[in-house]
Write a protein that holds these residues in place. Structure first.
Motif, PDB file in Angstrom:
ATOM      1  N   GLN A 265       0.883  -1.106  -0.083  1.00 35.61           N
ATOM      2  CA  GLN A 265       0.024   0.079   0.141  1.00 35.61           C
ATOM      3  C   GLN A 265       0.921   1.260   0.005  1.00 35.61           C
ATOM      4  O   GLN A 265       1.973   1.134   0.719  1.00 35.61           O
ATOM      5  N   ASP A 266       0.346   2.339  -0.650  1.00 35.01           N
ATOM      6  CA  ASP A 266       1.234   3.590  -0.735  1.00 35.01           C
ATOM      7  C   ASP A 266       0.177   4.671  -0.008  1.00 35.01           C
ATOM      8  O   ASP A 266      -1.019   4.622  -0.417  1.00 35.01           O
TER       9      ASP A 266
ATOM     10  N   TRP B 289      -4.760   7.253  -1.130  1.00 36.76           N
ATOM     11  CA  TRP B 289      -4.278   5.967  -0.452  1.00 36.76           C
ATOM     12  C   TRP B 289      -4.502   4.900  -1.454  1.00 36.76           C
ATOM     13  O   TRP B 289      -5.479   4.761  -2.194  1.00 36.76           O
TER      14      TRP B 289
ATOM     15  N   VAL C   3      -3.810   0.538  -2.603  1.00 33.27           N
ATOM     16  CA  VAL C   3      -3.523  -0.871  -2.237  1.00 33.27           C
ATOM     17  C   VAL C   3      -3.594  -1.938  -3.222  1.00 33.27           C
ATOM     18  O   VAL C   3      -4.602  -1.470  -3.751  1.00 33.27           O
TER      19      VAL C   3
ATOM     20  N   SER D 225       4.328  -1.571   3.382  1.00 36.53           N
ATOM     21  CA  SER D 225       3.659  -0.417   3.305  1.00 36.53           C
ATOM     22  C   SER D 225       4.740   0.529   3.357  1.00 36.53           C
ATOM     23  O   SER D 225       5.807   0.567   3.755  1.00 36.53           O
ATOM     24  N   ASP D 226       4.184   2.014   2.732  1.00 33.85           N
ATOM     25  CA  ASP D 226       5.027   3.126   2.353  1.00 33.85           C
ATOM     26  C   ASP D 226       5.372   3.528   3.770  1.00 33.85           C
ATOM     27  O   ASP D 226       4.900   3.779   4.773  1.00 33.85           O
TER      28      ASP D 226
ATOM     29  N   ILE E 145       0.913   3.212   9.804  1.00 36.88           N
ATOM     30  CA  ILE E 145       1.112   1.731   9.800  1.00 36.88           C
ATOM     31  C   ILE E 145       0.609   1.261  11.270  1.00 36.88           C
ATOM     32  O   ILE E 145       0.111   0.048  11.426  1.00 36.88           O
TER      33      ILE E 145
ATOM     34  N   GLN F 277      -2.872   0.883  11.796  1.00 40.75           N
ATOM     35  CA  GLN F 277      -3.542  -0.276  10.796  1.00 40.75           C
ATOM     36  C   GLN F 277      -3.293  -1.595  11.718  1.00 40.75           C
ATOM     37  O   GLN F 277      -4.016  -2.407  12.109  1.00 40.75           O
TER      38      GLN F 277
ATOM     39  N   ALA G 129       0.459  -4.760   8.721  1.00 38.24           N
ATOM     40  CA  ALA G 129       1.251  -3.832   8.173  1.00 38.24           C
ATOM     41  C   ALA G 129       2.456  -3.713   8.318  1.00 38.24           C
ATOM     42  O   ALA G 129       2.807  -3.636   9.655  1.00 38.24           O
TER      43      ALA G 129
ATOM     44  N   ALA H 114       2.312   1.018  -4.843  1.00 38.95           N
ATOM     45  CA  ALA H 114       1.724  -0.001  -3.845  1.00 38.95           C
ATOM     46  C   ALA H 114       2.230  -1.543  -4.302  1.00 38.95           C
ATOM     47  O   ALA H 114       2.724  -2.304  -3.448  1.00 38.95           O
TER      48      ALA H 114
ATOM     49  N   TYR I 264       6.101  -1.886  -3.600  1.00 41.87           N
ATOM     50  CA  TYR I 264       6.393  -2.002  -2.104  1.00 41.87           C
ATOM     51  C   TYR I 264       5.940  -3.581  -1.874  1.00 41.87           C
ATOM     52  O   TYR I 264       6.567  -4.509  -1.094  1.00 41.87           O
TER      53      TYR I 264
END
Length: 559
Positions: free
Chosen positions: A393-394, A402, A404, A458-459, A466, A469, A476, A540, A543
């Motif tokens: 995800q970004d 956002w 994913v 994740s970013d 993060i 989440q 994450a 995304a 990553y």
């Protein structure tokens, strides 16, 4: 924080040692090196100079300089005999001109003969052969394609040397060896090693130069502290300086303690934005010198229109050399059986990727970033068989969203299948967590929906999101995007045999991929630069596959 090293001279100490090596007295050398001492009494200067010269590092440096000066001033038996003859002829002329008696000339002639005899006894029987200060059989360390550029540098070439090749071509090994050889052969000059990203230096260029020093058996003569990204030759104080060009303007800040930069190596030169950025760096580096050897090593980018490929064509059209090499030019035992096996395996599975990665051929034809993407439907039956799922995800808010994505990684065929996505603007981390959990909820094997606690890389830019989440049960994790970096992880996606994207399931990703093109200058030069900003779902996916990209680049896995 200052260095704890005790064997590195300050600029003033170096200046003092050099003045003394030229023959200056302690007092004169100290006043030249420390201008503030001009108002001191002579006795105070003499005392300070004695203390300075008594320190171990200054004494050692002075000894090295004096030894070098002595070597440079070496005379031969033939030169002494010639001098004796000249002085005796001059003496006879003086006797005849001024009617000097032989007894008046006798003391001078005897003193000359005695001094010459003592010096002749000290000299070797034969005049020493003139040779290079640094001798090494480079033929044992260089692959055949690099013998010509090695001879060019040994013959005093100044200017650019371009070296293109695929994986295992040993072009970086050649450059690192030449950097060290240059330092050994030019004691008044320094070297600078550059990469586009500072984060790549330690694991790439720095490690390569350390390898070269050890391969040449010179490790006892160099200080190689990894923390400073500077290597120092102990006997001379010369520097090999490593710099990232994240901001090319900062290269102007490179300062050397004496002399000038005589050798520069641009590792992964294709990662620079274009020739304009390269020129900006070289103009800053080569000020004040008498010429600079500039080495450019790189893997040619996929796009035939990329600036570095165009620059190679321009040079060759102008009759300038570009040295190309592949792993096929290298003794197989240097690379190892696993390397050869991997290359042959890719050749059989994906000839186009093999030609690019191992033979260094620009297999793309235009400005498109991805020429290996297949847009097709991915069926539910395929998804049900997926076993190596990768989610990423970004983070964004507005206008950046956002984003994913979810993909299946198939290492055997080097194929990625991206089959789901989600995204939104102005979505809080709590809302993001809820959407991620929904994306990761499907049949648990008994016909009932279940949440699958898979990692979501994740970013790194938003550790707070993060953490939130994770509090909501999402696994994450920071992707560690600094290594291998944006362009390198793009290259991993480009290197895949096939990237399958379902345009119905992933419409936003498909739109981004179709629209992505390399940046161009106003006059149409294609840069090896992918514009940032409209690639959120691509990010995304980058990553999601960051661990695979890291392994492909040889980086250690992120903690």
């Amino acid at each position: 924080m200052g260095s704890n090293r005790t064997d590195i001279l300050t600029p003033a100490q170096e200046a003092y040692a050099r003045e003394r090596a030229k023959g200056a007295t302690q007092r004169a050398a100290y006043r030249a090196a420390y201008p503030g001492s001009a108002k001191w009494k002579d006795s105070a200067v003499d005392s300070a100079a004695c203390r300075l010269e008594a320190t171990g590092k200054v004494s050692a440096r002075l000894g090295a300089l004096q030894e070098a000066a002595a070597r440079a001033a070496t005379v031969t038996r033939a030169e002494i005999i010639d001098a004796q003859g000249l002085l005796l002829r001059k003496g006879r002329e003086a006797v005849e001109r001024h009617s000097l008696a032989d007894k008046e000339m006798a003391p001078a002639v005897k003193a000359l003969a005695d001094a010459s005899d003592r010096l002749m006894e000290w000299l070797p029987d034969e005049a020493p052969e003139e040779g290079a200060a640094f001798c090494r059989d480079f033929a044992l360390l260089l692959a055949p394609p690099f013998l010509e550029p090695h001879r060019m540098i040994a013959d005093g070439h100044r200017g650019d040397i371009w070296l293109a090749g695929g994986r295992g071509s040993t072009k970086s090994s050649f450059c690192s060896l030449e950097v060290v050889k240059y330092i050994e052969s030019h004691p008044d000059q320094h070297a600078v090693v550059l990469m586009k990203r500072k984060a790549d230096l330690r694991d790439a260029a720095y490690a390569q130069v350390v390898w070269a020093i050890r391969a040449l058996g010179l490790e006892d003569g160099y200080d190689m502290p990894e923390s400073t990204l500077r290597i120092t030759r102990r006997s001379t104080g010369q520097k090999i300086i490593f710099r990232g060009c994240d901001n090319a303007n900062k290269i102007k800040s490179i300062k050397v303690p004496f002399g000038y930069v005589g050798c520069a190596w641009f590792e992964e030169a294709d990662q620079f934005a274009g020739m304009a950025e390269i020129r900006k760096v070289t103009q800053s580096l080569t000020r004040g010198g008498e010429g600079c050897v500039r080495l450019y090593s790189f893997n040619p980018p996929r796009s035939a229109r990329c600036w570095v490929n165009a620059e190679m064509e321009r040079r060759e059209a102008a009759g300038l050399p570009v040295f190309r090499s592949t792993y096929l030019d290298v003794p197989p035992e240097w690379l190892g059986g696993q390397f050869i096996e991997d290359a042959e395996s890719l050749k059989a599975a994906d000839g186009r990727a093999y030609r690019h990665e191992y033979l260094g051929e620009p297999v793309g034809i235009g400005t498109e970033v991805f020429d290996n993407v297949v847009f097709r439907a991915i069926t539910d039956d395929e998804v049900a068989q997926f076993e190596r799922l990768r989610f990423g995800q970004d983070f964004g808010w507005y206008p950046d969203p956002w984003a994913v994505t979810g993909s299946e990684w198939r290492p055997g065929g080097r194929t990625l299948l991206t089959f789901c996505e989600d995204g939104a603007n102005k979505l809080t981390p709590d809302g993001q967590a809820e959407r991620v959990r929904a994306l990761l909820t499907w049949d648990g094997g008994d016909g009932l929906p279940a949440y699958h606690h898979l990692p979501v890389l994740s970013d790194d830019a938003d550790p707070t999101a993060i953490a939130v989440q994770r509090d909501h049960g999402v696994n994450a994790r920071a992707a560690g995007k600094g290594k291998p970096g944006r362009m390198a992880s793009y290259r991993f996606l480009q290197s895949l045999s096939e990237w399958v994207i379902d345009p119905e399931r992933c419409p936003r990703l498909a739109a981004e991929v179709r629209a992505l093109e390399y940046a161009q200058t106003p006059d149409g030069e294609v840069l090896n630069e992918i514009p940032d900003g409209n690639d959120h779902w691509v990010d995304a996916t980058r990553y999601a596959t960051m661990d695979e990209a890291r392994r492909a680049r040889g980086y250690r896995k992120a903690a």
